[in-house]
Design an enzyme around this catalytic site. Structure first.
Site, PDB file in Angstrom:
ATOM      1  N   TYR A   1      -2.935   7.579   4.866  1.00  0.00           N
ATOM      2  CA  TYR A   1      -3.897   8.623   4.523  1.00  0.00           C
ATOM      3  C   TYR A   1      -3.959   9.714   5.593  1.00  0.00           C
ATOM      4  CZ  TYR A   1      -5.622   4.989   1.319  1.00  0.00           C
ATOM      5  OH  TYR A   1      -5.733   4.008   0.364  1.00  0.00           O
TER       6      TYR A   1
ATOM      7  N   SER B   1     -10.484   3.383  -7.259  1.00  0.00           N
ATOM      8  CA  SER B   1     -10.680   4.367  -8.334  1.00  0.00           C
ATOM      9  C   SER B   1     -11.512   3.798  -9.482  1.00  0.00           C
ATOM     10  CB  SER B   1      -9.333   4.891  -8.846  1.00  0.00           C
ATOM     11  OG  SER B   1      -8.668   5.625  -7.844  1.00  0.00           O
TER      12      SER B   1
ATOM     13  N   LEU C   1     -14.149   4.890 -10.599  1.00  0.00           N
ATOM     14  CA  LEU C   1     -14.712   6.012 -11.343  1.00  0.00           C
ATOM     15  C   LEU C   1     -13.625   6.830 -12.030  1.00  0.00           C
ATOM     16  CD1 LEU C   1     -17.405   7.114  -8.737  1.00  0.00           C
ATOM     17  CD2 LEU C   1     -17.765   5.856 -10.859  1.00  0.00           C
TER      18      LEU C   1
ATOM     19  N   ARG D   1     -10.933   8.231 -10.902  1.00  0.00           N
ATOM     20  CA  ARG D   1     -10.608   9.430 -10.127  1.00  0.00           C
ATOM     21  C   ARG D   1     -11.551  10.585 -10.476  1.00  0.00           C
ATOM     22  NH1 ARG D   1      -5.994   8.083  -7.388  1.00  0.00           N
ATOM     23  NH2 ARG D   1      -4.755   6.410  -8.317  1.00  0.00           N
TER      24      ARG D   1
END
Length: 331
Positions: free
Chosen positions: A55, A200, A202, A204
């Site tokens: 990340y 994820s 939700l 995305r």
């Protein structure tokens, strides 16, 4: 927050995925704003923070270490190896020597002497899973990591890995619109005593009901390359949201809370891992732990949004080639 465990440690039912503070969703927030979000999460009862070497080309681990490191004894730290950024390219490398070197660098960035849960971010299919997990087992023996996790693998691969060393958690995408874990990994985790960590949850951002036009997303937002957000699929997916909002109203919660409460209803071993840049959205997400869904509403919800009603695969072909998850047969 309701109790859920990874291994023997209580991490709560909702953790925080830190990725979007440094990676994948357009320009990252200012460092001060990211720090504010992380500290607000910790002060609000979040005990499970999830990052990775990939990340932001390691910037996310540096951020987490700088901001949360002084309070290291207050939270459960998860990070990942096996997929990193090399000269601006994403590289999957599961060789034992690479995993060990990545861990040593991560410990420095995270400002700690141990990572509670260390995932193999992607299985390097050129290396037997047993060899990669064996290297992680060496890190457990050395005290550098507390437990081993896997990300985006199938139930069969999970079982192979677990035969080498106990796997404490499997992380993969899971939400109402991504139901692939129901093909095997959700049940395999329960059988093996591993936590199932749903990233994820939700969809995305889709299930928050706030994403109207994907063409307005930032230039470097990864959703621009995802099939479900493309013009040929998104209008049909968007049409599901009116019914979803109505069900949230019936449940007495927000759409985001309904999506998270559904994930948490899938088993006592399931942990939701949403991400956000907003303290207000974080507070909303954490409220999902108190939402109870009855059987009738769950049935209506699952009939509305499922693999048969959602248009488009979750990944494009290149991204799909990097994972090892079970897939539904084409309709």
């Amino acid at each position: 927050m309701t109790t859920r465990t990874i291994g023997t440690l209580d991490v709560g039912s909702i953790g925080l995925g830190c990725m979007n503070l440094s990676h994948a969703y357009g320009v990252p927030p200012a460092r001060a704003d990211a720090a504010k979000l992380l500290l607000h999460a910790l002060d609000s009862g979040v005990r499970h923070f999830d990052t990775a070497a990939l990340y932001g080309a390691a910037a996310n681990e540096e951020l987490v270490g700088e901001v949360l490191g002084p309070r290291r004894d207050e939270y459960f730290l998860a990070s990942k190896c096996g997929m990193t950024s090399v000269d601006g390219r994403r590289v999957i490398d599961g060789r034992p020597e690479t995993l060990k070197a990545t861990c040593d660098a991560a410990l420095q960035r995270l400002r700690t002497d141990h990572i509670d849960l260390y995932y193999l971010h992607r299985w390097d299919k050129t290396i037997p899973i047993e060899e990669s997990v064996g290297a992680l087992a060496d890190l457990v023996a050395a005290g550098k990591i507390g437990a081993i996790g896997l990300s985006e693998v199938s139930a069969a691969t999970l079982r192979r890995a677990h035969a080498v060393h106990p796997i404490a958690a499997l992380q993969t995408e899971y939400s109402l619109w991504t139901r692939n874990p129901e093909l095997g990994t959700l049940a395999a985790c329960a059988e093996l005593g591993a936590a199932f960590v749903a990233f994820s949850p939700l969809a995305r951002g889709f299930l928050t009901g706030t994403l109207g036009d994907p063409s307005e997303l930032p230039e470097k937002d990864i959703r621009r390359g995802m099939p479900r957000f493309q013009p040929e699929n998104y209008p049909q997916n968007l049409a599901l949201l009116d019914g979803f909002r109505a069900l949230a109203h019936d449940a007495g919660c927000s759409p985001a809370q309904l999506a998270l409460a559904w994930v948490l209803s899938r088993g006592e071993h399931v942990i939701a891992l949403p991400g956000t840049r907003s303290t207000a959205h974080l507070d909303e997400d954490l409220g999902a732990a108190e939402v109870a869904l009855d059987a009738a509403l769950l049935q209506r919800l699952e009939a509305l949004i499922n693999q048969g009603t959602v248009h488009g695969p979750r990944y494009n072909p290149a991204a799909q080639a990097d994972v090892d998850t079970e897939e539904f047969a084409a309709a």
